[in-house]
Design a protein around this motif. Structure first.
Motif, PDB file in Angstrom:
ATOM      1  N   GLY A   1       0.723  -0.666   0.576  1.00 36.20           N
ATOM      2  CA  GLY A   1       0.376   0.028  -0.150  1.00 36.20           C
ATOM      3  C   GLY A   1       0.635   1.054  -0.400  1.00 36.20           C
ATOM      4  O   GLY A   1       1.600   1.468  -1.169  1.00 36.20           O
ATOM      5  N   LEU A   2       0.894   1.689   1.028  1.00 28.13           N
ATOM      6  CA  LEU A   2       1.530   3.300   1.342  1.00 28.13           C
ATOM      7  C   LEU A   2       2.601   2.978   2.421  1.00 28.13           C
ATOM      8  O   LEU A   2       3.523   3.914   2.708  1.00 28.13           O
ATOM      9  N   GLU A   3       2.673   2.103   3.090  1.00 20.42           N
ATOM     10  CA  GLU A   3       3.481   1.716   4.055  1.00 20.42           C
ATOM     11  C   GLU A   3       4.900   0.379   3.880  1.00 20.42           C
ATOM     12  O   GLU A   3       4.319  -0.132   3.000  1.00 20.42           O
ATOM     13  N   CYS A   4       5.788   0.609   4.502  1.00 22.36           N
ATOM     14  CA  CYS A   4       6.390  -0.214   4.457  1.00 22.36           C
ATOM     15  C   CYS A   4       6.816  -1.920   5.557  1.00 22.36           C
ATOM     16  O   CYS A   4       6.379  -1.324   6.257  1.00 22.36           O
ATOM     17  N   VAL A   5       6.794  -2.412   4.881  1.00 22.61           N
ATOM     18  CA  VAL A   5       7.054  -4.089   6.499  1.00 22.61           C
ATOM     19  C   VAL A   5       8.974  -4.180   6.201  1.00 22.61           C
ATOM     20  O   VAL A   5       9.172  -3.570   4.395  1.00 22.61           O
ATOM     21  N   PRO A   6       9.469  -4.430   6.780  1.00 25.20           N
ATOM     22  CA  PRO A   6      11.033  -5.034   6.713  1.00 25.20           C
ATOM     23  C   PRO A   6      11.107  -6.467   5.754  1.00 25.20           C
ATOM     24  O   PRO A   6       9.487  -7.194   5.850  1.00 25.20           O
ATOM     25  N   VAL A   7      11.912  -6.180   5.100  1.00 20.62           N
ATOM     26  CA  VAL A   7      12.767  -7.031   4.261  1.00 20.62           C
ATOM     27  C   VAL A   7      13.926  -7.610   4.122  1.00 20.62           C
ATOM     28  O   VAL A   7      14.370  -6.782   4.340  1.00 20.62           O
ATOM     29  N   GLU A   8      14.274  -9.073   5.580  1.00 17.92           N
ATOM     30  CA  GLU A   8      15.643  -9.335   4.937  1.00 17.92           C
ATOM     31  C   GLU A   8      16.130 -10.601   4.044  1.00 17.92           C
ATOM     32  O   GLU A   8      15.109 -11.210   3.729  1.00 17.92           O
ATOM     33  N   VAL A   9      17.086  -9.784   3.210  1.00 19.17           N
ATOM     34  CA  VAL A   9      18.105 -10.623   2.042  1.00 19.17           C
ATOM     35  C   VAL A   9      18.510 -11.477   2.756  1.00 19.17           C
ATOM     36  O   VAL A   9      19.974 -10.702   3.286  1.00 19.17           O
ATOM     37  N   GLU A  10      18.707 -12.966   2.903  1.00 17.66           N
ATOM     38  CA  GLU A  10      18.841 -14.209   3.537  1.00 17.66           C
ATOM     39  C   GLU A  10      20.367 -14.651   1.892  1.00 17.66           C
ATOM     40  O   GLU A  10      19.512 -15.353   1.008  1.00 17.66           O
ATOM     41  N   VAL A  11      21.029 -13.979   2.057  1.00 15.88           N
ATOM     42  CA  VAL A  11      22.148 -14.896   0.806  1.00 15.88           C
ATOM     43  C   VAL A  11      23.000 -15.758   1.546  1.00 15.88           C
ATOM     44  O   VAL A  11      24.275 -15.801   2.752  1.00 15.88           O
TER      45      VAL A  11
ATOM     46  N   GLY B   1     -13.041   9.703   2.841  1.00 17.16           N
ATOM     47  CA  GLY B   1     -12.140  10.287   2.939  1.00 17.16           C
ATOM     48  C   GLY B   1     -10.617   9.187   2.654  1.00 17.16           C
ATOM     49  O   GLY B   1      -9.565   9.538   2.306  1.00 17.16           O
ATOM     50  N   VAL B   2     -10.910   7.794   2.631  1.00 14.26           N
ATOM     51  CA  VAL B   2     -10.410   7.064   2.245  1.00 14.26           C
ATOM     52  C   VAL B   2     -11.765   5.344   1.430  1.00 14.26           C
ATOM     53  O   VAL B   2     -12.436   5.654   1.359  1.00 14.26           O
ATOM     54  N   ILE B   3     -10.196   5.154   1.082  1.00 19.23           N
ATOM     55  CA  ILE B   3     -11.120   3.589   0.345  1.00 19.23           C
ATOM     56  C   ILE B   3     -10.545   2.610   0.755  1.00 19.23           C
ATOM     57  O   ILE B   3      -8.964   2.264   0.564  1.00 19.23           O
ATOM     58  N   THR B   4     -10.899   2.095   0.721  1.00 22.48           N
ATOM     59  CA  THR B   4     -10.464   0.360   1.031  1.00 22.48           C
ATOM     60  C   THR B   4     -10.160  -1.026  -0.011  1.00 22.48           C
ATOM     61  O   THR B   4     -11.203  -1.124  -0.697  1.00 22.48           O
ATOM     62  N   VAL B   5      -9.876  -0.973  -0.429  1.00 23.62           N
ATOM     63  CA  VAL B   5      -9.315  -1.962  -1.799  1.00 23.62           C
ATOM     64  C   VAL B   5      -9.193  -3.570  -0.897  1.00 23.62           C
ATOM     65  O   VAL B   5      -7.412  -3.301   0.563  1.00 23.62           O
ATOM     66  N   SER B   6     -10.172  -4.186  -1.442  1.00 18.69           N
ATOM     67  CA  SER B   6      -9.741  -6.000  -0.175  1.00 18.69           C
ATOM     68  C   SER B   6      -9.232  -6.677  -1.149  1.00 18.69           C
ATOM     69  O   SER B   6     -10.089  -6.991  -2.920  1.00 18.69           O
ATOM     70  N   ARG B   7      -7.868  -7.955  -1.355  1.00 18.31           N
ATOM     71  CA  ARG B   7      -8.056  -8.626  -2.252  1.00 18.31           C
ATOM     72  C   ARG B   7      -7.857 -10.663  -1.292  1.00 18.31           C
ATOM     73  O   ARG B   7      -7.442  -9.876  -0.285  1.00 18.31           O
ATOM     74  N   ALA B   8      -7.647 -10.819  -2.247  1.00 17.03           N
ATOM     75  CA  ALA B   8      -7.095 -12.424  -1.290  1.00 17.03           C
ATOM     76  C   ALA B   8      -5.634 -12.425  -0.486  1.00 17.03           C
ATOM     77  O   ALA B   8      -5.703 -12.711   0.647  1.00 17.03           O
ATOM     78  N   GLN B   9      -5.172 -11.690  -1.415  1.00 16.93           N
ATOM     79  CA  GLN B   9      -3.212 -11.548  -0.616  1.00 16.93           C
ATOM     80  C   GLN B   9      -3.312  -9.896   0.978  1.00 16.93           C
ATOM     81  O   GLN B   9      -2.873 -10.301   1.737  1.00 16.93           O
ATOM     82  N   GLY B  10      -4.609  -9.640   0.976  1.00 18.21           N
ATOM     83  CA  GLY B  10      -5.307  -8.603   2.317  1.00 18.21           C
ATOM     84  C   GLY B  10      -5.553  -7.636   2.299  1.00 18.21           C
ATOM     85  O   GLY B  10      -6.459  -7.076   1.035  1.00 18.21           O
ATOM     86  N   THR B  11      -6.286  -6.753   3.238  1.00 20.75           N
ATOM     87  CA  THR B  11      -6.459  -5.659   2.672  1.00 20.75           C
ATOM     88  C   THR B  11      -6.274  -3.945   3.052  1.00 20.75           C
ATOM     89  O   THR B  11      -4.797  -4.228   4.064  1.00 20.75           O
ATOM     90  N   ILE B  12      -5.761  -3.230   1.839  1.00 19.31           N
ATOM     91  CA  ILE B  12      -5.396  -2.394   2.124  1.00 19.31           C
ATOM     92  C   ILE B  12      -6.196  -0.989   2.174  1.00 19.31           C
ATOM     93  O   ILE B  12      -6.731  -0.549   1.151  1.00 19.31           O
ATOM     94  N   THR B  13      -5.748  -0.041   3.438  1.00 22.37           N
ATOM     95  CA  THR B  13      -6.620   0.761   2.970  1.00 22.37           C
ATOM     96  C   THR B  13      -5.571   2.195   2.060  1.00 22.37           C
ATOM     97  O   THR B  13      -5.169   2.854   2.784  1.00 22.37           O
ATOM     98  N   PHE B  14      -6.333   3.154   1.266  1.00 21.14           N
ATOM     99  CA  PHE B  14      -5.880   3.946   0.500  1.00 21.14           C
ATOM    100  C   PHE B  14      -5.921   5.769   1.068  1.00 21.14           C
ATOM    101  O   PHE B  14      -7.282   5.792   1.212  1.00 21.14           O
ATOM    102  N   PRO B  15      -5.662   6.491   1.281  1.00 23.45           N
ATOM    103  CA  PRO B  15      -6.245   8.341   1.602  1.00 23.45           C
ATOM    104  C   PRO B  15      -7.040   8.464   0.066  1.00 23.45           C
ATOM    105  O   PRO B  15      -7.086   8.334  -0.447  1.00 23.45           O
TER     106      PRO B  15
END
Length: 503
Positions: A12-22, A323-337
């Protein structure tokens, strides 16, 4: 051999951490990427091979390379993980002692080792700032965007060879330290209210809409100037505040539509009536912003409003109310301004001349009823200002006299907005249109004479509770334009002019 780096995924408009393990160990030559990676990420193995070879690094043949993007249950997409994966592989295959524990890395690799632009850099920089990361390595093209967060040290990376050289203690990458230009910027080819002949009632409605963030529906025959009026509205809107500009820039960064490092003008979006629901609302496997969100803090213009599919029009209900729009998909729900000014236009009938006194309408009564019913009552209830835009007479069209310029109207709009900023300074509300029940109770008090007029209007026009509240909000804006502390009878009377009769 094992090495870990850090990146982030934009959801969406936020971030989640991703660890790149090699992990690299001897065996038959093999390169695998795991962790719910999309095709763009899986194709990185070929880009990394060519980038390493063309940057002067030896590729680890007769080794098994495994890259894990953790957490493994979070979907990742896009080429932004090319750079951290390549740095990890180069470090392990060449036994380099580098430390990136305090750094986030993003970037797409070209086959010659250059680092290319990626989307969503501003949200990632804001995330890095919030989480306390010290360093941020981004493509050189995205350094100015990342610096807007004013958080970690931003290193503009030109190539894979450059970042490796920097990390092993060679020639350092100069941090991005150019000052950020927060100054005002005007859009090219901006229309001006001075060049619109006649239509004083419509201009007044747009001034009220700009002052309080109200929605507008314009109805009139073809060629009466509805589209020009709508496209001129941005010229009387107040400048974006710094916080608003960052919000808009963040949205356009995620959508991949950022033309410069920073957006300084209010968005104006005008999707065609053939646009799909996903194009308007947003969506995709991992939801992306649609036109509704791209017009946040700006204007969404829907020309030929009744021609939009019914389900597309009804999707406007939530953003117009919340003042927001909620988009729901199988992968999850995200709210955009989605806090925008809706400006819609329509003809009064299919042929366009039902309201024209000089042009004969050829529509049947049944066609007229069907056309008018294309816009539902609940949706019309959410539109504050309904105005007729009549055909302009020749005498007004041919005059050389200019109308009031946009700059003068904008001054009044900004003064009204300043009153609202002071009024709502201790809340998340920006404009009168966003007021909730508690704020309306405090700021929309009426005297007995005004209350009697409003009571009569609600009874005769059969207005709903929502329409009643919206009349009060519009009245509050008209009072602000008049620099009046209280809502008075003339303000209520003017607000009632913009309500259509029920049925």
């Amino acid at each position: 051999m094992f090495f870990k780096l850090h990146s982030a995924a934009v959801m969406g408009l936020e971030c989640v951490p991703v660890e790149v393990e090699v992990d690299i160990h001897k065996g038959q030559t093999h390169f695998a990427i795991v962790g719910l990676a999309d095709m763009a990420i899986k194709e990185a193995k070929d880009r990394i091979y060519s980038a390493m070879k063309n940057s002067g690094f030896s590729y680890p043949f007769n080794f098994r390379i495994l890259v894990n993007l953790a957490p493994a249950d979070t979907n990742k997409e896009g080429p932004a993980y090319d750079l951290p994966m390549a740095v990890g592989i180069v470090a392990l295959s060449n036994d380099l002692a580098i430390n990136v524990d305090d750094a986030l890395l993003v970037g797409e690799l070209a086959l010659d080792g250059a680092v290319r632009h990626v989307t969503g850099v501003l949200p990632l920089a804001l995330y890095a700032k919030a989480r306390g990361w010290s360093r941020l390595f981004v493509p050189e093209a995205d350094a100015a965007e990342a610096a807007l967060a004013q958080g970690p040290i931003v290193y503009p990376v030109k190539s894979l060879a450059q970042i490796i050289n920097h990390l092993v203690g060679g020639e350092p990458i100069t941090p991005y330290t150019q000052p950020i230009d927060w100054g005002e910027e005007t859009s090219a080819g901006e229309l001006d209210m001075a060049y619109i002949k006649g239509q004083e009632f419509a201009k007044r409605a747009l001034e009220i809409a700009a002052s309080g963030g109200h929605n507008v529906l314009m109805s009139g025959p073809p060629g009466s100037g509805k589209t020009m009026l709508a496209r001129t509205l941005p010229s009387i809107l107040p400048r974006l505040t710094l916080d608003e500009a960052l919000e808009v820039t963040k949205i356009y960064s995620v959508a991949g539509l950022l033309q410069s490092s920073f957006i300084k003008v209010r968005p104006f979006r005008a999707p065609h009536h053939t646009a799909s629901g996903v194009a308007l609302v947003g969506g995709g496997r991992l939801p992306r912003p649609g036109e509704i969100t791209l017009s946040h803090r700006g204007v969404l213009f829907l020309d030929e409003f009744p021609e939009f599919p019914r389900f597309v029009m009804e999707s406007l209900r939530q953003p117009l109310e919340d003042g927001v729009i909620t988009v729901s998909r199988a992968q999850g729900t995200i709210t955009f301004p989605a806090r925008f000014i809706l400006v819609a236009s329509q003809n009064p009938c299919p042929c366009g001349y039902a309201s024209d006194p000089d042009q004969r309408c050829v529509c049947t009564p049944l066609q007229l009823v069907r056309y008018q019913k294309k816009i539902s009552g609940p949706l019309l209830d959410r539109i504050d200002l309904n105005i007729e835009v009549p055909r302009v007479e020749f005498d007004k069209l041919s005059t050389s006299e200019l109308g009031e310029p946009s700059a003068n109207i904008c001054d009044r709009v900004e003064r009204a907005r300043e009153i609202q900023t002071t009024r709502f300074q201790n809340s998340a509300i920006h404009t009168n249109s966003e007021m909730r029940a508690a704020e309306m109770r405090e700021h929309c008090r009426l005297d007995s004479e005004s209350m009697e007029l409003l009571k009569s209007a609600v009874t005769q026009l059969h207005l709903s509770a929502r329409a009643y509240n919206r009349i009060l909000k519009v009245s509050r804006t008209i009072a602000d334009l008049s620099q009046s502390e209280r809502i008075e009878l003339p303000h209520i009377a003017e607000a009632l002019q913009f309500r259509p009769k029920a049925g």
